[in-house]
Design an enzyme around this catalytic site. Structure first.
Site, mmCIF file in Angstrom:
data_model
loop_
_atom_site.group_PDB
_atom_site.id
_atom_site.type_symbol
_atom_site.label_atom_id
_atom_site.label_comp_id
_atom_site.label_asym_id
_atom_site.label_seq_id
_atom_site.Cartn_x
_atom_site.Cartn_y
_atom_site.Cartn_z
ATOM 1 N N ASP A 23 0.803 -1.221 0.000
ATOM 2 C CA ASP A 23 0.000 0.000 0.000
ATOM 3 C C ASP A 23 0.841 1.279 0.000
ATOM 4 O OD1 ASP A 23 -2.185 -1.654 0.198
ATOM 5 O OD2 ASP A 23 -3.097 -0.567 1.867
ATOM 6 N N HIS A 53 -5.679 3.454 -4.254
ATOM 7 C CA HIS A 53 -5.650 3.662 -2.797
ATOM 8 C C HIS A 53 -5.778 5.155 -2.482
ATOM 9 C CE1 HIS A 53 -4.945 2.419 1.309
ATOM 10 N NE2 HIS A 53 -3.772 2.984 1.422
ATOM 11 N N HIS A 58 3.871 -2.829 2.963
ATOM 12 C CA HIS A 58 4.164 -1.491 2.424
ATOM 13 C C HIS A 58 5.536 -1.474 1.769
ATOM 14 C CE1 HIS A 58 1.179 -0.926 5.636
ATOM 15 N NE2 HIS A 58 0.703 0.042 4.864
HETATM 16 NI NI NI Z 1 -2.649 3.271 3.210
#
Ligand code: NI
Length: 239
Positions: free
Chosen positions: A45, A95, A189
């Site tokens: 993300d 996102h 991430h």
């Molecule tokens: Ni996020």
């Protein structure tokens, strides 16, 4: 051309003809059926993050696929990674553009956050994401309706690696392996250096446990999600 050179060329031609096909010329693999084999989807993300290039190298080297839920502002600043993600067979998701909490945002803001990211990805890589992951994984009925307008289901995660909080290679690996399960969707991430540093060994361990590292679309295929649906369904979600 002398006789000698001609015969050397003939020998060379024979050698080429009988040489075994290089590995890269193998027939492409059948698409993976996650109802038949053990699959897991690693998702990254807020990127493309600083370490996306190294991560892409690792994924490529290991024949692993991942899904990137991109933040439009970084798509704009790091477009070449986005292009690479698509070229190397990874999946892209939206996102938002600047990561606001959609459940505290006006409809107009949510729509523009989504649209600007679609546009940035299209400009960078020529494709548009088909999945939405709302910032913080937070959604409500308004967000669901807007996702439906964009034709996208909302994809959360079955478990997190806690990488953003531990920032420790061993802890990230331990947590990910503890929550790994067939058709799991793992939150990670690519701006966390330790996640990317530990990825070669994590991929190896997951493969040894029999997992195929695939995209989110591969693991959700059997769910038949409609635009605006949310998966996994959070506790207390009603529609
Ligand atoms: Ni996020």
């Amino acid at each position: 051309m002398s006789r000698r050179i001609t015969s050397l060329l003939a020998i060379a031609a024979v050698c080429v003809a009988v040489a075994p096909a290089p590995a890269s010329a193998q027939v492409p693999k059948e698409p993976i059926d996650c109802s038949q084999v053990k699959c897991i989807a690693l998702t990254f993300d807020d990127g493309p993050g600083k370490y996306a290039g190294t991560l892409l190298d690792t994924l490529k080297k290991n024949g692993a696929k991942a899904t990137f839920f991109l933040e439009g502002q970084y798509v704009k600043s790091r477009p070449s990674y986005v292009k690479r993600m698509v070229a190397e067979g990874h999946e892209l998701g939206n996102h938002s553009y600047s990561h606001p909490d959609f459940t505290k945002s006006e409809a107009g803001t949510i729509k523009s956050e989504i649209q600007k990211t679609q546009d940035a990805v299209k400009k960078a890589a020529g494709v548009e994401p088909k999945l939405l992951r709302p910032p913080y994984g937070l959604a409500d009925l308004q967000v669901s309706d807007i996702a439906a307008e964009f034709g996208m289901p909302m994809i959360l995660w079955t478990a997190g690696s806690q990488d953003w909080s531990s920032k420790n290679v061993k802890a990230i690996q331990k947590q990910t392996l503890a929550v790994a399960k067939p058709n799991g969707i793992i939150l990670m991430h690519d701006w966390v250096k330790q996640t990317v540093d530990g990825m070669p060994s994590l991929i190896k361990t997951l493969k040894n446990k029999g997992y195929h590292l695939v995209t989110v679309s591969d693991v959700i295929k059997s769910q038949n999600l409609e635009p605006g649906d949310i998966y996994p369904v959070p506790e207390g979600w009603e529609k």
